[in-house]
Design a protein around this motif. Structure first.
Motif, short mmCIF file in Angstrom:
data_model
loop_
_atom_site.label_atom_id
_atom_site.label_comp_id
_atom_site.label_asym_id
_atom_site.label_seq_id
_atom_site.Cartn_x
_atom_site.Cartn_y
_atom_site.Cartn_z
N GLY A 204 1.06 86.49 84.73
CA GLY A 204 -0.06 85.64 85.13
C GLY A 204 -1.22 86.40 85.74
N GLY A 205 -1.13 87.72 85.76
CA GLY A 205 -2.19 88.52 86.36
C GLY A 205 -2.25 88.42 87.87
N VAL A 206 -1.18 87.92 88.51
CA VAL A 206 -1.20 87.65 89.95
C VAL A 206 -0.66 88.83 90.74
CG1 VAL A 206 -0.32 86.16 91.79
CG2 VAL A 206 -0.95 85.17 89.58
N SER A 207 -1.38 89.20 91.81
CA SER A 207 -0.91 90.21 92.76
C SER A 207 -1.48 89.85 94.12
CB SER A 207 -1.36 91.60 92.33
OG SER A 207 -0.86 92.58 93.21
N HIS A 208 -0.98 90.56 95.16
CA HIS A 208 -1.37 90.24 96.54
C HIS A 208 -1.05 88.78 96.87
CE1 HIS A 208 -4.32 93.83 97.33
NE2 HIS A 208 -3.10 94.21 97.02
#
Length: 413
Positions: A375-379
């Motif tokens: 999902g392109g999710v980080s932090h």
């Protein structure tokens, strides 16, 4: 072919996740008690792998191979954001440990030297990229003396309480370290969107960070007519709209900017804000564009001050981080390993995030490799990467690391 042990790799990653586990994510702020516990565990795992491991005087965990050089240094960071994911940084550190073990278990590569690092405070709880800055010889003592976290704890005091103050610090060894390699999750959605498994990094973008302070006049929110207000909060919001329009005219597809924090004084619903601070960050791979954005911001400030009752001034939070190109020869090793193990499933790409690699590139050739982020999710607590991509990435990384070291050894012979 150097073969990693996927079961061992995943077990170590999941155990590291247990230090500060919060739901699906991790809260492991730099030099917090749980971070120090994780670092002590990591020293133990490195020691079991045959490395000479220790926590140095700024908090970096450094595992030094007992083999002579040339040495490849592999690492990243294990501290997290306040709402952190379990793989950001941690993946690169555990890849480094698994690469060191895999090469040591292979007859053709056991003589090669892989040093492994978990740099302190990449995420900036006290002073961003502190461990890598110390490693390359930057004078960090002044930064240490002046640094504190958001709770007001002074870095000097925290290091002393942990028994780290006064210890020697890991440092670049010119006769030993020939290259730095930082594997990482992508922290974006490009790889996933086009169905690729490996990213070979070409450039790490530069970053400017500034604080803008708007100064007006506190007043009663119920009795002060709108026409005579000097509302610092409203001025800040209006300025952001103008700034967005100006930056859009300068940007390309990879240019980004973020107002990540706003503070209002006094922060009461019944008081017109007398002061307001906004914390601005912008990133790009083109140094000329970064400079143009800063110049445009200065023009906006001058124009705003000339036409408004609320004044604004700005200052740099830290010195700008300039874009850094990754070493082409090292990237070639990564590309060949990716093509051998994941044909047509890789691409060359920039990094939109800052990394320790851009600091260490000042002293030696450096490279980076990405695996996809779901999902392109980080932090964020939901940050994740498919296990098949984690394992494939480590195998590509180990294959490339062996190739880098064998070439370096041949050149030195």
């Amino acid at each position: 072919m150097v073969n990693i042990n996927p079961t061992r790799l995943m077990a170590d990653l999941k155990h590291l996740r247990s230090f500060g586990a919060t739901g699906p994510g991790v809260v492991r702020l730099s030099l917090s008690p749980v971070d120090l516990a994780a670092r002590a565990w990591l020293v133990g795992r490195m020691t079991e792998a045959g490395l000479e491991a220790r926590i140095d005087g700024v908090g970096t965990v450094f595992g030094r191979s007992r083999n002579g050089g040339p040495a490849l240094l592999v690492g990243s960071h294990t501290d997290t954001q306040p709402t952190g994911g379990w793989l950001d940084g941690a993946l690169g550190v555990m890849y480094g440990l698994e690469i060191a073990r895999a090469l040591a278990e292979n007859e053709a590569t056991r003589h090669l030297a892989v040093d492994v690092a978990s740099w302190i405070d990449e995420e900036g709880t006290f002073s961003g990229l502190l461990g890598s800055r110390s490693f390359v010889g930057e004078a960090v003592d002044e930064a240490i003396r002046g640094a504190a976290n958001r709770q007001g704890e002074r870095l000097e005091d925290v290091l002393a309480a942990a028994g780290l103050a006064g210890r020697s610090r890991a440092h670049f060894e010119a006769g030993r370290h020939v290259a730095y390699f930082e594997p990482h999750i992508e922290q974006g959605g490009r790889l996933e969107a086009i169905g690729k498994s490996i990213g070979v990094v070409t450039t790490i973008v530069g970053m400017h960070e500034l604080r803008l302070r708007f100064t007006g006049q506190r007043n009663h929110a119920g009795t002060t007519p709108m026409a005579i207000r000097r509302d610092a909060g409203a001025a800040l919001v209006a300025f952001i709209a103008r700034m967005n329009e100006a930056f859009e005219q300068l940007a390309d597809a990879d240019t980004v900017w973020t107002v990540g924090r706003i503070d209002l004084d006094p922060g009461s619903m019944s008081v017109v804000p007398g002061a307001a601070d906004m914390y601005l960050q912008f990133r790009d791979a083109n140094p000329a564009r970064l400079q143009a954005m800063e110049q445009r911001l200065a023009e906006l400030v001058r124009d705003f001050n000339a036409h408004h009752a609320v004044s604004v001034e700005w200052q740099k939070i830290d010195e700008p981080i300039e874009p850094v190109s990754m070493d082409a020869a090292l990237a070639g090793h990564l590309a060949r390993a990716a093509e051998a193990l994941a044909p047509e499933q890789w691409l060359r790409m920039p990094s939109g995030a800052a990394h320790d690699a851009q600091v260490i590139a000042r002293r030696m050739p450096a490279c980076m490799m990405f695996v996809p982020s779901i999902g392109g999710v980080s932090h964020d607590f939901i940050e994740d990467t498919a296990e098949e991509h984690i394992v494939l990435g480590c195998q590509v990384a180990a294959t490339a690391a062996a190739s880098m070291l064998l070439e370096a050894a041949a050149q030195r012979a």
